[in-house]
Design a protein around this motif. Structure first.
Motif, PDB file in Angstrom:
ATOM      1  N   ARG A 130      -2.692  -0.324  -5.041  1.00 60.46           N
ATOM      2  CA  ARG A 130      -3.969  -0.914  -5.561  1.00 60.46           C
ATOM      3  C   ARG A 130      -4.331  -0.275  -6.953  1.00 60.46           C
ATOM      4  N   LEU A 140      -7.118  -8.437  -6.271  1.00 59.71           N
ATOM      5  CA  LEU A 140      -6.696  -8.996  -4.961  1.00 59.71           C
ATOM      6  C   LEU A 140      -6.728 -10.277  -4.706  1.00 59.71           C
ATOM      7  N   GLU A 143      -4.961 -11.124   1.496  1.00 59.60           N
ATOM      8  CA  GLU A 143      -4.561  -9.861   2.093  1.00 59.60           C
ATOM      9  C   GLU A 143      -3.842 -10.405   3.384  1.00 59.60           C
TER      10      GLU A 143
END
Length: 199
Positions: A130, A140, A143
């Motif tokens: 990250r 992002l 996910e």
């Protein structure tokens, strides 16, 4: 083959971009992936990516090999075969050589090679991945989560269903359109899952 300029952080660092790895280099990269997987508890490169390593040249796949004074320290793979989506990438740095800018160097090489149009996969949701994404200016987008439960012992109570509700197995040819409608509604936000059709 092209060579990226060595980064200044660690003298002797070099990144080579290759369309195909020799069998010996492929074995070395697979060894690196194995060491990293033991340290991280998860593979850094997907099964598909590992197959690309083992089976020679594949159109649209490039390998980035990072060495320091000839010693393998990192690896990245760029796969640009999707006609619509941006190229996909994965990378790994040897656990004993992290924190020295190798991940950033590989990430910058991937961004440069893809024209800054890149989907980067980070397996395991590690904080270091990250952080690297943030340093590289990536955000992002999606996910993926895997939820698992052992099937035995199955020590859960029988469900109590509301009146008028029954549960049964899916019946092909009978439940298809209803399943598609529920799936489309549940995954309306998802680019692939929400657009599944009967075909």
């Amino acid at each position: 083959m092209t060579d990226a300029a060595p980064a200044a952080i660690e003298p002797g660092r070099q990144i080579k971009t290759l369309d195909e790895l020799t069998p010996e280099l492929a074995d070395d990269v697979l060894g690196l992936l194995s060491v990293a997987a033991r340290a991280d508890g998860v593979q850094a490169v997907s099964e598909q990516g590992r197959l690309y390593l083992r089976h020679g040249r594949r159109e649209g796949v490039r390998h980035f090999v990072l060495t320091v004074a000839g010693d393998l320290r990192g690896y990245a793979q760029l796969e640009g075969t999707d006609p619509v989506e941006a190229p996909a990438a994965e990378l790994v740095v040897h656990p004993a050589h992290r924190g020295r800018g190798h991940g950033r160097a590989l990430g910058n090489a991937l961004l440069g090679a893809s024209g800054k149009r890149l989907r980067m996969w980070a397996h395991g949701g590690k904080s270091a991945a990250r952080h690297l994404a943030q340093v590289l200016g990536l955000t992002l987008f999606r996910e993926l989560r895997q939820l698992r439960r052992p099937l035995s012992p199955l020590d859960i109570a029988e469900p109590t269903l509301p009146e008028g509700v029954t549960v049964r197995t899916f019946v092909p040819g009978q439940d298809d359109s209803a399943w598609l409608a529920v799936n489309s509604s549940a995954f309306a936000h998802h680019p692939e899952q929400g657009s599944i059709t009967q075909r």
